[in-house]
Write an enzyme that holds these catalytic residues in place. Structure first.
Site, PDB file in Angstrom:
ATOM      1  N   SER A 158      -7.094   9.328  -4.881  1.00  0.00           N
ATOM      2  CA  SER A 158      -6.178   9.889  -5.879  1.00  0.00           C
ATOM      3  C   SER A 158      -6.914  10.965  -6.675  1.00  0.00           C
ATOM      4  O   SER A 158      -7.343  11.957  -6.097  1.00  0.00           O
ATOM      5  CB  SER A 158      -5.641   8.771  -6.773  1.00  0.00           C
ATOM      6  OG  SER A 158      -4.575   9.211  -7.557  1.00  0.00           O
ATOM      7  N   HIS A 196       1.343   4.621  -2.940  1.00  0.00           N
ATOM      8  CA  HIS A 196       0.109   5.252  -3.402  1.00  0.00           C
ATOM      9  C   HIS A 196      -1.116   4.381  -3.125  1.00  0.00           C
ATOM     10  O   HIS A 196      -2.210   4.882  -2.963  1.00  0.00           O
ATOM     11  CB  HIS A 196       0.218   5.567  -4.894  1.00  0.00           C
ATOM     12  CG  HIS A 196      -0.908   6.418  -5.399  1.00  0.00           C
ATOM     13  ND1 HIS A 196      -1.295   7.598  -4.778  1.00  0.00           N
ATOM     14  CD2 HIS A 196      -1.754   6.261  -6.446  1.00  0.00           C
ATOM     15  CE1 HIS A 196      -2.316   8.130  -5.439  1.00  0.00           C
ATOM     16  NE2 HIS A 196      -2.608   7.340  -6.445  1.00  0.00           N
TER      17      HIS A 196
END
Length: 699
Positions: free
Chosen positions: A558, A673
């Site tokens: 991320s 995610h």
């Protein structure tokens, strides 16, 4: 004041003329990859998977590593984490080889204390998915206090942030006929009472912020159509998001209804929702409402509040009744002021106590606060030292709470603490998943480019020779005030440490290890400091001869994936392996992709020329160049990631290939995610990573 008037737009932070968004990256030949599930990008991703998986899964070590990872992840003797429920039970969500999507289940404290607790299934997510022909990922339950038998279940299709919310009865173990049911969307919901919800969602097509989150909050009555819900608060499309929530006492009584207007990722206005309309509270923009206990509303400050003589990082409280009566005149009391090396990591409440998780030079402690006529007093829970301490679920019926204790080489233990008596009981201990006897943990400091000392942990074999030959994996994140603290990972230990690897975690700026100031030091125009910190730790490892560029690999996801991209483009000579997980990569267009607009408070706005100039200096995508000695990278993402769009990873791989560099790429079709919709997929991803790292650093 009406709901529509409640949130006047904040003045722009920068008055420069904005570049039209259509001009940003307009010549990018890979913009087509931004169509998240388009036929062309999906065909490209599948072809990449086929090629890369043949390389990584074709390695003789892959099958063994995947089996070891899956055995650890699916182990029946894992300690199930539990939460107190108002009905007196302990609840847990459990996944294993037989329950891939998971079981939501419950037991009693007495049974949980035994070696073999007896569990009662509340909901079988695998069975639900089969019955509904759906790809459900369970994302939690929001239950109405005090009994907590009526719950809003959050279900995601494949792991997306966009979710479906449905009312469930834990007594009948079934969805409530005619109960609350909200169709898929990026939304948040809070109980106002048993027949009313506070809902923020996309009520009308396009009624979301530039960050793709809701900004209109409505009260939805039981049996009412969505179109008939009553608006109670409204932000603006330029905000990050808006939401509403309640503060409740230990008996479940609502004592305040609040709305949060996220002006930026880190700045928010809090409003008290009254019958006369929303009332803006006089709090600094960088604050967080943390808890309500003993009549006190507890607030953390992420910026100085000079008008009240409070500092960044302070934990303060207000008498809620006085605050509601006159917010401007209500007296604030200091609960805790961390030192320069400390940070408040967690705040929770039992029935009568405030419990604070504190980091002190990246080592954990738990402090218990009581409020009385003389203000706040505190004592420390006598938990194991030199550990990471996590505050778990708390009881509202009494002062008990669960606490976890862990370290890099120490399996997690789970404690039941009584915040009133300070009594501690170790109720569970995780089995060891790897042989830790051959490794030691050390903490060092590196000196960054501006002279700031950057701490980092090294987990290494006891007998390592300081000749630069140790295969070393360095991990960091460096953003959004997220702290990297010591934690036990059975998979990392088994697949890396036990095989002779060294593991390093860098506490670079941008994180929260030393409070908000540590984070603020690497915001926006100062972003390069986080990267310089990372390079300083990398160089320090090499200078100490713990490892060498030939044996040094790095990993991050991320925001940490962005860090990996910067490391690739700015200092490729330091590394021989780079694992880039669900990354941000195209920073010129990031605010237009996925939820990117919500992170302008962290990175700056590419549409503002002066801020784009800063971003352009470190933007990995535009700084990829031909003729450099880049290591072969391994890039991972997920199709279902609607937070950090998979286009970032796709573009990175495509651009590297265009420039003639070898690249390995894997796109998980599900998983969101976290890129792990189930434990089998998690095991696959981890095995792929450690095969890659073994090939690059151990061979």
């Amino acid at each position: 004041m009406t709901a529509a008037q409640a949130a006047d737009p904040a003045p722009p932070a920068n008055t420069e003329a904005r570049t039209p968004l259509t001009d940003l990256g307009k010549d990018d030949p890979y913009k087509w990859m931004e169509e998240i599930e388009g036929e062309r990008p999906m065909a490209w991703a599948k072809a990449q998977n086929t090629r890369s998986l043949a390389v990584l899964q074709g390695d003789s070590r892959y099958a063994g590593l995947e089996a070891q990872a899956l055995a650890i992840l699916n182990a029946k003797d894992r300690v199930p984490g539990v939460s107190f429920a108002g009905d007196g039970s302990l609840r847990n969500f459990w996944q294993d080889a037989d329950h891939v999507r998971g079981l939501w289940r419950r037991t009693t404290l007495e049974s949980y204390r035994t070696a073999d607790p007896q569990w009662e299934t509340i909901l079988d997510i695998d069975a639900l998915s089969k019955a509904e022909n759906a790809n459900w990922v369970f994302k939690g339950a929001n239950c109405l206090p005090p009994e907590e038998t009526r719950c809003l279940l959050t279900l995601s299709d494949g792991g997306k942030d966009a979710v479906t919310i449905r009312e469930f009865d834990t007594t009948t173990k079934a969805f409530v006929p005619g109960g609350f049911a909200l169709p898929e969307g990026k939304q948040n919901v809070a109980w106002l009472d048993k027949d009313t919800l506070l809902v923020a969602r996309e009520w009308e097509p396009g009624q979301v912020t530039k960050s793709s989150y809701p900004y209109v909050v409505k009260a939805l009555k039981r049996g009412q159509a969505l179109a008939d819900a009553k608006e109670v608060f409204r932000g603006t499309p330029d905000d990050v998001s808006a939401s509403a929530y309640t503060l409740t006492d230990a008996d479940g009584k609502v004592v305040a209804v609040l709305a949060n207007r996220g002006v930026s990722f880190f700045e928010a206005e809090t409003y008290l929702l009254t019958d006369a309309g929303p009332v803006k509270l006089p709090l600094p923009l960088k604050h967080s409402i943390q808890a309500y206990v003993a009549g006190q509303m507890v607030v953390s400050l992420e910026q100085d509040w000079p008008e009240r003589n409070f500092k960044t990082g302070d934990l303060i409280s207000f008498d809620l009744a006085a605050f509601k009566a006159d917010p401007a005149k209500a007296v604030a009391t200091l609960v805790l002021r961390p030192t320069a090396k400390q940070s408040v990591e967690g705040v929770t409440t039992t029935r009568d106590r405030l419990v604070v998780g504190l980091l002190d030079n990246v080592t954990g402690a738990a402090l218990v606060y009581a409020h009385g006529p003389q203000g706040w007093t505190h004592q420390k829970l006598a938990l194991p030292a030199n550990s990471t301490i996590g505050l778990g679920s708390t009881s509202q019926k009494d002062d008990r709470l669960f606490v976890s204790v862990t370290g890099y080489l120490t399996p997690s233990t789970y404690w039941l603490a009584d915040a009133a008596s300070l009594k501690l009981e170790q109720v569970k201990a995780s089995p060891a998943r790897f042989d830790a006897s051959t490794h030691v943990v050390e903490q060092f400091e590196a000196t960054s480019s501006d002279g700031v000392k950057i701490p980092y942990f090294v987990v290494r074999p006891r007998g390592v020779k300081y000749d630069g030959s140790a295969p070393t994996l360095l991990y960091a994140y460096g953003g959004f005030q997220v702290s990297m603290t010591p934690a036990y990972s059975g998979v990392m230990g088994k697949l890396w440490l036990e095989r002779g690897g060294t593991y390093v975690v860098a506490n670079i700026r941008g994180g929260g290890e030393f409070g908000p100031a540590w984070h603020d030091a690497a915001l926006k125009a100062n972003r390069q400091k986080a990267y310089d910190d990372f390079f300083a730790v990398s160089q320090d490892l090499i200078d100490r001869k713990i490892t060498s560029p030939r044996r040094l690999g790095i990993m991050g996801g991320s925001n940490g994936g962005l860090l990996m991209g910067v490391a690739l483009t700015q200092r490729p000579e330091l590394y021989n392996a780079i694992v880039v997980q669900v990354p941000l990569f195209d920073m010129i267009r990031y605010s237009q992709i996925g939820a990117g607009a919500s992170w302008v408070g962290e990175y700056g706005d590419p549409a503002i020329p002066s801020e784009r100039a800063v971003i352009a200096k470190y933007d990995p995508y535009s700084n990829l160049k031909a003729g450099r000695k880049y290591p072969e990278v391994f890039i991972e993402t997920s199709t279902k990631d609607d937070r950090v769009h998979p286009a970032h990873a796709r573009k990175a791989a495509a651009r590297l290939e265009e420039l003639g560099y070898p690249v390995l790429y894997y796109e998980n079709i599900d998983g969101g995610h976290a890129a792990s919709a189930n434990l089998a997929e998690t095991a696959r991803r981890q095995a792929l990573e450690y095969v890659y790292l073994s090939k690059k650093l151990m061979d």
